[in-house]
Design a protein around this motif. Structure first.
Motif, PDB file in Angstrom:
ATOM      1  N   SER A   1       0.880  -1.174   0.000  1.00 13.03           N
ATOM      2  CA  SER A   1       0.000   0.000   0.000  1.00 13.03           C
ATOM      3  C   SER A   1       0.909   1.212   0.000  1.00 13.03           C
ATOM      4  N   VAL A   2       0.390   2.305  -0.548  1.00 13.11           N
ATOM      5  CA  VAL A   2       1.187   3.532  -0.452  1.00 13.11           C
ATOM      6  C   VAL A   2       1.022   4.142   0.936  1.00 13.11           C
ATOM      7  N   GLY A   3      -0.207   4.067   1.465  1.00 12.78           N
ATOM      8  CA  GLY A   3      -0.447   4.597   2.819  1.00 12.78           C
ATOM      9  C   GLY A   3       0.129   3.637   3.854  1.00 12.78           C
ATOM     10  N   TYR A   4       0.675   4.208   4.920  1.00  9.08           N
ATOM     11  CA  TYR A   4       1.182   3.335   5.992  1.00  9.08           C
ATOM     12  C   TYR A   4       0.711   3.835   7.355  1.00  9.08           C
ATOM     13  N   ASP A   5      -0.424   4.539   7.340  1.00  4.04           N
ATOM     14  CA  ASP A   5      -1.007   5.017   8.584  1.00  4.04           C
ATOM     15  C   ASP A   5      -1.554   3.871   9.436  1.00  4.04           C
ATOM     16  N   HIS A   6      -1.655   2.664   8.866  1.00  2.57           N
ATOM     17  CA  HIS A   6      -2.124   1.506   9.647  1.00  2.57           C
ATOM     18  C   HIS A   6      -0.976   0.852  10.419  1.00  2.57           C
ATOM     19  N   ILE A   7       0.227   1.403  10.267  1.00  2.00           N
ATOM     20  CA  ILE A   7       1.402   0.818  10.942  1.00  2.00           C
ATOM     21  C   ILE A   7       2.024   1.878  11.848  1.00  2.00           C
ATOM     22  N   ASP A   8       2.315   1.514  13.072  1.00  2.00           N
ATOM     23  CA  ASP A   8       3.028   2.446  13.949  1.00  2.00           C
ATOM     24  C   ASP A   8       4.521   2.340  13.604  1.00  2.00           C
TER      25      ASP A   8
ATOM     26  N   ASP B   1       4.070   5.002  -6.200  1.00  2.78           N
ATOM     27  CA  ASP B   1       4.077   4.884  -7.672  1.00  2.78           C
ATOM     28  C   ASP B   1       3.093   3.843  -8.202  1.00  2.78           C
ATOM     29  N   ALA B   2       3.069   2.663  -7.550  1.00  4.90           N
ATOM     30  CA  ALA B   2       2.316   1.545  -8.144  1.00  4.90           C
ATOM     31  C   ALA B   2       0.853   1.906  -8.404  1.00  4.90           C
ATOM     32  N   LEU B   3       0.262   2.725  -7.536  1.00 11.28           N
ATOM     33  CA  LEU B   3      -1.188   2.933  -7.666  1.00 11.28           C
ATOM     34  C   LEU B   3      -1.560   4.363  -8.018  1.00 11.28           C
ATOM     35  N   THR B   4      -0.580   5.150  -8.442  1.00 10.30           N
ATOM     36  CA  THR B   4      -0.835   6.567  -8.704  1.00 10.30           C
ATOM     37  C   THR B   4      -1.938   6.772  -9.743  1.00 10.30           C
ATOM     38  N   GLU B   5      -1.779   6.172 -10.908  1.00  4.34           N
ATOM     39  CA  GLU B   5      -2.728   6.455 -11.994  1.00  4.34           C
ATOM     40  C   GLU B   5      -4.110   5.888 -11.698  1.00  4.34           C
ATOM     41  N   ALA B   6      -4.157   4.682 -11.167  1.00  3.43           N
ATOM     42  CA  ALA B   6      -5.469   4.065 -10.884  1.00  3.43           C
ATOM     43  C   ALA B   6      -6.241   4.910  -9.875  1.00  3.43           C
ATOM     44  N   THR B   7      -5.546   5.409  -8.864  1.00  3.52           N
ATOM     45  CA  THR B   7      -6.233   6.191  -7.828  1.00  3.52           C
ATOM     46  C   THR B   7      -6.671   7.549  -8.368  1.00  3.52           C
ATOM     47  N   ALA B   8      -5.819   8.158  -9.191  1.00  2.00           N
ATOM     48  CA  ALA B   8      -6.200   9.446  -9.783  1.00  2.00           C
ATOM     49  C   ALA B   8      -7.397   9.268 -10.724  1.00  2.00           C
ATOM     50  N   GLU B   9      -7.469   8.136 -11.411  1.00  2.00           N
ATOM     51  CA  GLU B   9      -8.636   7.878 -12.271  1.00  2.00           C
ATOM     52  C   GLU B   9      -9.916   7.836 -11.432  1.00  2.00           C
ATOM     53  N   ILE B  10      -9.823   7.195 -10.277  1.00  2.00           N
ATOM     54  CA  ILE B  10     -11.022   7.112  -9.411  1.00  2.00           C
ATOM     55  C   ILE B  10     -11.401   8.505  -8.899  1.00  2.00           C
ATOM     56  N   ALA B  11     -10.407   9.355  -8.658  1.00  3.47           N
ATOM     57  CA  ALA B  11     -10.722  10.729  -8.222  1.00  3.47           C
ATOM     58  C   ALA B  11     -11.541  11.446  -9.297  1.00  3.47           C
ATOM     59  N   ILE B  12     -11.161  11.226 -10.559  1.00  6.68           N
ATOM     60  CA  ILE B  12     -11.904  11.871 -11.657  1.00  6.68           C
ATOM     61  C   ILE B  12     -13.307  11.269 -11.767  1.00  6.68           C
ATOM     62  N   LEU B  13     -13.394   9.958 -11.608  1.00  6.61           N
ATOM     63  CA  LEU B  13     -14.715   9.313 -11.614  1.00  6.61           C
ATOM     64  C   LEU B  13     -15.601   9.901 -10.513  1.00  6.61           C
ATOM     65  N   LEU B  14     -15.047  10.051  -9.332  1.00  7.72           N
ATOM     66  CA  LEU B  14     -15.814  10.591  -8.202  1.00  7.72           C
ATOM     67  C   LEU B  14     -16.219  12.040  -8.453  1.00  7.72           C
ATOM     68  N   MET B  15     -15.295  12.804  -9.030  1.00  2.00           N
ATOM     69  CA  MET B  15     -15.613  14.213  -9.321  1.00  2.00           C
ATOM     70  C   MET B  15     -16.812  14.280 -10.263  1.00  2.00           C
ATOM     71  N   LEU B  16     -16.750  13.535 -11.352  1.00  2.00           N
ATOM     72  CA  LEU B  16     -17.830  13.602 -12.342  1.00  2.00           C
ATOM     73  C   LEU B  16     -19.101  12.962 -11.799  1.00  2.00           C
TER      74      LEU B  16
ATOM     75  N   THR C   1      -1.403  -6.034  -8.879  1.00  2.93           N
ATOM     76  CA  THR C   1      -0.208  -6.857  -9.112  1.00  2.93           C
ATOM     77  C   THR C   1       1.038  -6.009  -8.861  1.00  2.93           C
ATOM     78  N   ALA C   2       1.020  -4.787  -9.384  1.00  3.95           N
ATOM     79  CA  ALA C   2       2.190  -3.910  -9.222  1.00  3.95           C
ATOM     80  C   ALA C   2       2.451  -3.593  -7.750  1.00  3.95           C
ATOM     81  N   MET C   3       1.369  -3.413  -6.967  1.00  4.06           N
ATOM     82  CA  MET C   3       1.559  -3.128  -5.539  1.00  4.06           C
ATOM     83  C   MET C   3       2.262  -4.290  -4.835  1.00  4.06           C
TER      84      MET C   3
END
Ligand code: DGY
Length: 321
Positions: A77-84, A100-115, A296-298
């Motif tokens: 995961s890119v986020g690591y707030d679940h780990i102390d 890096d692994a999830l940058t584009e996929a997550t940004a795509e979802i941001a655009i989906l959510l915006m629209l 897979t990339a993650m």
């Protein structure tokens, strides 16, 4: 040297699992069940490394309870707030993530959510499916147009910058708040705001892309939502705890913001049920990285970090407290 043993807490795409089994002894969660922190600690016995993800909570008590054999936590995961991370560092356990692994996929979802939020896609689709669509109507189901408006990005890291690139295709003017202003090569003309407050003031669309940290938790609160312009759309693909749910639900009822697209929630999957009654909320169950290639990339990026570590090298994605 014996092959290191890795605890992989969830089921990852086949290609990544096959690669892991080529190099490591694996302890797997074949049913892909959500495991408790206590179960994770128990399963870690005899393991040299953990490959957890966002559904695994490794707080200080869990880190302290890990067996001494565990030397690295390579979260997929890119986020690591679940780990102390501080607790891990104190025990000499390395922690890595997967930028890096999830940058584009997550940004795509941001655009989906915006629209989707701006055009009321969720309510409209529900109406159609329920057989309630009676007629095209000149004044029915009117949404918000985002083209040419101001896109305000809270957290201009990799994902924020990718959202900015995609939003430029809609002719949007990009504003952002970050701990530091970016170099012009990265900002690409985006306008820097030193404080979140001035950013909220220009946020026709507010895209939340910052990490969850002590500084950002609860940052989207009633006082800041009140600063939003009319017809604002709020999008969150980062972490639920950056938003005060009660404040956002009250804001959505009052029309400020006018709509919200949310992919992440406090206490997932037990999110605030107040969102369900809101026709202006477009809700997804944490799908930001949910494509086969990205998942897979993650996992592969987490394996890259483990491979480096067990070769005695510094893993590329080491994180520190
Ligand atoms: C992450 O990697 O932190 C994402 O939230 C997973 O989608």
């Amino acid at each position: 040297m014996a092959r290191p043993t890795i605890l992989i807490t969830r089921k990852w795409p086949e290609q990544a699992q096959a690669r892991a089994s080529d190099t490591y002894e694996l302890r797997l969660n074949e049913d892909d069940r959500l495991i408790t922190t206590a179960e994770l600690v128990e399963a870690a016995r005899g393991c040299d490394a953990l490959l957890p993800t966002v559904t695994d909570r490794l707080d200080a008590a869990a880190i302290d309870a890990l067996p001494a054999s565990v030397k690295i936590i390579a979260t997929a995961s890119v986020g690591y707030d679940h780990i102390d991370v501080a607790a891990a560092q104190a025990r000499g356990i390395a922690v890595t993530n997967t930028p890096d692994a999830l940058t584009e996929a997550t940004a795509e979802i941001a655009i989906l959510l915006m629209l989707g939020a701006a055009r009321g896609a969720s309510s409209a689709e529900r109406m159609l499916r329920e057989g309630e669509w009676k007629s095209w109507s000149p004044t029915g189901m009117l949404g918000i147009e985002v083209s040419g408006k101001r896109m305000a990005i809270l957290g201009m890291g990799r994902i924020g910058q990718s959202v900015a690139r995609k939003a430029r295709a809609f002719g949007m003017e990009i504003h952002y708040h970050n701990r530091h202003a970016l170099d012009e090569s990265e900002a690409e003309g985006a306008i820097y705001h030193e404080t979140p407050d001035t950013l909220f003031g220009v946020a026709d669309v507010l895209s939340i892309n910052c990490a969850s940290t002590p500084e950002t938790r609860g940052l989207v609160n009633a006082a800041r939502l009140a600063l939003l312009p009319d017809d604002a759309v709020l999008v969150n693909t980062a972490r639920g705890d950056i938003v005060d749910d009660d404040a956002l639900i009250a804001g959505l009822k009052a029309g400020r913001p006018a709509a919200a697209g949310l992919d992440v929630f406090n206490n997932e999957p037990a999110f605030h049920k107040g969102y369900l009654d809101l026709p202006n909320a477009f809700l997804l169950p944490h799908l930001g990285s949910a494509t086969l290639s990205t998942r897979t990339a993650m996992a592969e990026r987490a394996l890259d970090n483990l491979d480096a570590f067990f070769k005695g090298e510094r893993p590329g994605d080491l994180v520190t407290a």
